[in-house]
Every structure is written in C-alpha cells, then in structure tokens.
Design a protein around this motif. Structure first.
Motif, mmCIF file in Angstrom:
data_model
loop_
_atom_site.group_PDB
_atom_site.id
_atom_site.type_symbol
_atom_site.label_atom_id
_atom_site.label_comp_id
_atom_site.label_asym_id
_atom_site.label_seq_id
_atom_site.Cartn_x
_atom_site.Cartn_y
_atom_site.Cartn_z
ATOM 1 N N THR A 133 0.829 -1.202 0.000
ATOM 2 C CA THR A 133 0.000 0.000 0.000
ATOM 3 C C THR A 133 0.866 1.256 0.000
ATOM 4 O OG1 THR A 133 -1.809 -1.102 1.157
ATOM 5 C CG2 THR A 133 -1.726 1.291 1.298
ATOM 6 N N GLY A 134 0.580 2.161 -0.908
ATOM 7 C CA GLY A 134 1.312 3.419 -0.991
ATOM 8 C C GLY A 134 2.228 3.526 -2.194
ATOM 9 N N VAL A 135 2.639 2.377 -2.766
ATOM 10 C CA VAL A 135 3.567 2.469 -3.894
ATOM 11 C C VAL A 135 2.912 3.086 -5.124
ATOM 12 C CG1 VAL A 135 5.007 0.550 -3.129
ATOM 13 C CG2 VAL A 135 3.086 0.101 -4.634
ATOM 14 N N HIS A 136 1.586 2.948 -5.224
ATOM 15 C CA HIS A 136 0.873 3.479 -6.388
ATOM 16 C C HIS A 136 0.488 4.949 -6.239
ATOM 17 C CE1 HIS A 136 0.409 -0.534 -8.030
ATOM 18 N NE2 HIS A 136 -0.182 -0.945 -6.933
ATOM 19 N N ALA A 137 0.606 5.487 -5.042
ATOM 20 C CA ALA A 137 -0.013 6.780 -4.759
ATOM 21 C C ALA A 137 0.417 7.913 -5.690
ATOM 22 C CB ALA A 137 0.222 7.155 -3.297
ATOM 23 N N PRO A 138 1.718 8.176 -5.878
ATOM 24 C CA PRO A 138 2.085 9.324 -6.716
ATOM 25 C C PRO A 138 1.593 9.198 -8.152
ATOM 26 C CG PRO A 138 3.948 8.608 -5.381
ATOM 27 C CD PRO A 138 2.906 7.536 -5.278
ATOM 28 N N GLY B 290 -19.019 12.882 -18.785
ATOM 29 C CA GLY B 290 -18.019 11.993 -19.355
ATOM 30 C C GLY B 290 -17.428 11.098 -18.294
ATOM 31 N N ALA B 291 -16.514 10.250 -18.715
ATOM 32 C CA ALA B 291 -15.880 9.320 -17.791
ATOM 33 C C ALA B 291 -14.478 8.981 -18.273
ATOM 34 C CB ALA B 291 -16.711 8.044 -17.656
ATOM 35 N N VAL B 292 -13.562 8.832 -17.307
ATOM 36 C CA VAL B 292 -12.224 8.322 -17.569
ATOM 37 C C VAL B 292 -12.097 7.048 -16.754
ATOM 38 C CG1 VAL B 292 -9.743 8.736 -17.466
ATOM 39 C CG2 VAL B 292 -11.312 10.637 -17.931
ATOM 40 N N LEU B 293 -11.951 5.928 -17.444
ATOM 41 C CA LEU B 293 -11.959 4.623 -16.792
ATOM 42 C C LEU B 293 -10.599 3.954 -16.959
ATOM 43 C CD1 LEU B 293 -15.396 3.390 -18.208
ATOM 44 C CD2 LEU B 293 -14.993 4.643 -16.073
ATOM 45 N N ASP B 294 -9.855 3.845 -15.869
ATOM 46 C CA ASP B 294 -8.623 3.075 -15.924
ATOM 47 C C ASP B 294 -8.904 1.612 -15.621
ATOM 48 O OD1 ASP B 294 -5.697 2.972 -16.157
ATOM 49 O OD2 ASP B 294 -5.783 2.353 -14.053
ATOM 50 N N VAL B 295 -10.072 1.362 -15.056
ATOM 51 C CA VAL B 295 -10.513 0.007 -14.726
ATOM 52 C C VAL B 295 -11.951 -0.147 -15.209
ATOM 53 C CG1 VAL B 295 -8.991 -0.385 -12.758
ATOM 54 C CG2 VAL B 295 -11.125 0.866 -12.425
ATOM 55 N N THR B 296 -12.314 -1.358 -15.587
ATOM 56 C CA THR B 296 -13.655 -1.598 -16.123
ATOM 57 C C THR B 296 -14.202 -2.917 -15.577
ATOM 58 O OG1 THR B 296 -12.750 -2.739 -18.071
ATOM 59 C CG2 THR B 296 -13.166 -0.358 -18.274
ATOM 60 N N ASP B 297 -15.473 -3.097 -15.769
ATOM 61 C CA ASP B 297 -16.138 -4.350 -15.414
ATOM 62 C C ASP B 297 -17.085 -4.716 -16.551
ATOM 63 O OD1 ASP B 297 -17.033 -6.563 -13.988
ATOM 64 O OD2 ASP B 297 -18.624 -5.420 -12.986
ATOM 65 N N PRO B 298 -16.746 -5.740 -17.359
ATOM 66 C CA PRO B 298 -15.594 -6.644 -17.224
ATOM 67 C C PRO B 298 -14.298 -5.975 -17.664
ATOM 68 C CG PRO B 298 -16.792 -7.141 -19.224
ATOM 69 C CD PRO B 298 -17.602 -6.099 -18.508
ATOM 70 N N GLU B 299 -13.186 -6.632 -17.325
ATOM 71 C CA GLU B 299 -11.873 -6.127 -17.698
ATOM 72 C C GLU B 299 -11.023 -7.260 -18.264
ATOM 73 O OE1 GLU B 299 -8.146 -4.526 -15.199
ATOM 74 O OE2 GLU B 299 -9.922 -3.231 -15.026
ATOM 75 N N THR C 298 -3.547 1.290 -16.203
ATOM 76 C CA THR C 298 -2.153 1.735 -16.116
ATOM 77 C C THR C 298 -1.932 2.837 -15.077
ATOM 78 O OG1 THR C 298 -2.610 3.241 -17.973
ATOM 79 C CG2 THR C 298 -1.576 1.128 -18.492
ATOM 80 N N ALA C 299 -2.975 3.245 -14.356
ATOM 81 C CA ALA C 299 -2.795 4.302 -13.356
ATOM 82 C C ALA C 299 -1.765 3.902 -12.311
ATOM 83 C CB ALA C 299 -4.125 4.631 -12.683
ATOM 84 N N GLY C 300 -1.697 2.613 -12.010
ATOM 85 C CA GLY C 300 -0.754 2.150 -11.003
ATOM 86 C C GLY C 300 0.625 1.838 -11.537
ATOM 87 N N ALA C 301 0.818 1.947 -12.848
ATOM 88 C CA ALA C 301 2.114 1.608 -13.449
ATOM 89 C C ALA C 301 3.113 2.747 -13.241
ATOM 90 C CB ALA C 301 1.949 1.335 -14.936
#
Length: 314
Positions: free
Chosen positions: A95-100, A247-256, A276-279
């Motif tokens: 937890t925290g590595v993705h934050a920035p 509008g919407a910006v989706l970095d994750v979806t259902d289904p994915e 890719t937000a966490g990359a």
C-alpha cells in the motif's frame, strides 16, 4: 536476518531488480533471489522474511523460520491468508507504492476533461472547442487512503473545493470536507468531478449505479482508478447515452478488459486506459523502501508498516 525474494512465474515481474534494490537498502542482512521453484523451496527453509507478488500455500510446508511475508502488491486477497495465519506468519502489503502515479493519472484526467482535450483530439483540424476551467470546481474523492490523499494534495494548487468520502469520517482527511457512506449522496449532489480510488469490498461493489448517477449533476465527470466493479457498468452506459453525465475516464472496467463489441467503445465522452494508473518505473524502488523498513522494524520488534494480516502471536 535472511530475506528471500520469490520469482514471479505469472507476470514475469522484475524480481531480480527488486532483490538488488533490497540489497542496497539492507547491507547488514542477507537477500536471496530465488530463480527456480527448487531454489524457492531450498531457501524458504531458512528465510526470516519472504517477499514477492504471491506465495504458494505448499511452499509454507517447508517454512520453518518465516515471520513475515511482504506482499509485492497493494492487494492481498489472492494470498493463502488462512495458511499464513495458521503458520503464524504476518502479512504486509505494498500500500502506498501506487499513490504518486495514480494521483497524477487522476489529476491528469480531471484536467483533460476540464480543458476538453478529449474533444479537441477528435475535432477536425482547427475546429473550435470551448474549454472549461477547473478553478472553482468541486472534486469528490471516494477513498482517502494513500491514493486518495495524494490526489487531494495534488489538487490543492488548483483552487478547487475537495470533498472526501470514507468509511469512518471521524478519522478526517486531507479534503476540505469529509463525508461518511450515509452522506454519499450529499457529496454527489455538489460534485463536478467524482474520483473513485477506494478498495473493492462488499460495501463498495456497485457503489455508483443508477441512483448515484441520478444524484450527480448532469455535467459531472467520473474518474475511476479504483476497481471496475465499484461502478455499475450498465448504469454508466445508460446514463451517458441519456446525456446525463459529462463523461468518464476509466482506468478500470467491469468486465476487464472490455470486449471489442462493448458499447463503451462507441461513446465519445469516455476515455479508457488499460489499467495503467498504477504503473510506474519507480514501483520496485518504493516497494523496496517499505519492505526494508519492515525488515528493520521486525529486527527491532517494532510495529510493522502496512500490516494486512498480523501473526497469531501478535
């Protein structure tokens, strides 16, 4: 103290580089990088700490000294938690590595829609597009963990009002106001940009559906960097088709991932990024900081950082 870095046989993550980063931070300890299943089974017998994206329950049968499994992911639902607890092994997360980077992704999405870059990109050459202005807007951040906190902090210079939604509002947060789950619709009614960065739980599954879209102002924009299932995808499509969402910006979806024939692909006011937000190229450097800190804490018998599952003896 001996630290074992497991290989990642699923996604081929750069665990060798991760091991090198740990060696730089822990010169006083032994860091072993297992490259084969046989090496994993050999070294797990003597390791005090094991780290990696996942650990097979069968590997625990040979574990004799392990006190901590340091998961290389922020989520740990894929781990054999019961077996780890039974073996009296604590579990920490990343937890925290993705934050920035996730925060940059979310703020970039907000700015893109505020200035209507997505419309300009589709426009025919010099066709005018009237941009908006972020200043004076209200941004609601759902989830005030490491990512939500980083988003709120990065929004401070933009002269916006920030509303935070969290399970326990008494804990406060970095936003101008903090709401609990029962006040969610009060926050939604004031929202220009809704940013989802909460974990997926039974309480947050389908958190944003028809009722919530009905409360949001019709020009509001949804940004989801949480999990796809936090949003009712069918309700999102219905709302966008009715012109009831900006509008919407989706970095994750259902289904994915979304099937090629999914209706979202045909909606002009939706931007989809492939989770890719966490990359980030800094992922394993930040992870090594957390794990090295916990190795020192373990050696000094101090509380662990990012403790997800305590050892039974704790």
């Amino acid at each position: 103290m001996e630290l074992l870095v497991l290989r990642d046989g699923v996604h081929r993550l750069p665990t060798a580089e991760y091991a090198d980063a740990l060696r730089e931070r822990l010169p006083e300890h032994t860091v072993v990088h297992a490259r084969t299943p046989a090496e994993e089974r050999e070294h797990v017998r003597t390791a005090d700490v094991v780290t990696g994206p996942r650990i097979d329950a069968s590997l625990l049968e040979d574990a004799e000294e392990i006190r901590l499994f340091a998961c290389a992911y922020a989520g740990y639902g894929h781990l054999p938690v019961d077996e780890l607890a039974e073996a009296d092994i604590a579990v920490t997360s990343a937890t925290g590595v993705h934050a920035p980077n996730a925060a940059e992704h979310a703020v970039g999405a907000i700015l893109s829609f505020s200035r209507r870059f997505h419309e300009a990109a589709r426009a025919d050459r010099w066709q005018p597009v009237d941009p908006g202005e972020l200043a004076g807007s209200t941004v609601t951040v759902v989830g005030l963990g490491a990512i939500g906190t980083a988003i709120a902090e990065r929004l401070e210079p933009f002269d916006v009002t920030t509303l935070g939604v969290r399970r326990h509002p008494s804990e406060g947060g970095p936003t101008d106001e903090v709401f609990g789950p029962e006040e969610f619709h009060d926050a939604l009614a004031r929202t220009d940009f809704l940013v989802l960065c909460c974990p997926l739980t039974e309480d947050t599954r389908g958190l944003v559906g028809d009722r919530e879209f009905g409360t949001l102002p019709p020009e509001a924009v949804l940004v989801n960097v949480a999990r796809g299932a936090v949003v009712d995808t069918d309700a999102l499509v219905r709302t966008l088709r009715r012109g009831r969402l900006g509008g919407a910006v989706l970095d994750v979806t259902d289904p994915e991932p979304l099937p090629d024939d999914h209706p979202i692909w045909g909606l002009d006011d939706v931007v989809v990024t492939p989770h890719t937000a966490g990359a980030t190229p800094e992922y394993y450097e930040r992870l090594a900081d957390i794990v090295a800190d916990n190795v020192r804490r373990l050696a000094d018998d101090r509380p662990l950082r990012n403790l997800a599952v305590p050892a039974e003896s704790d």
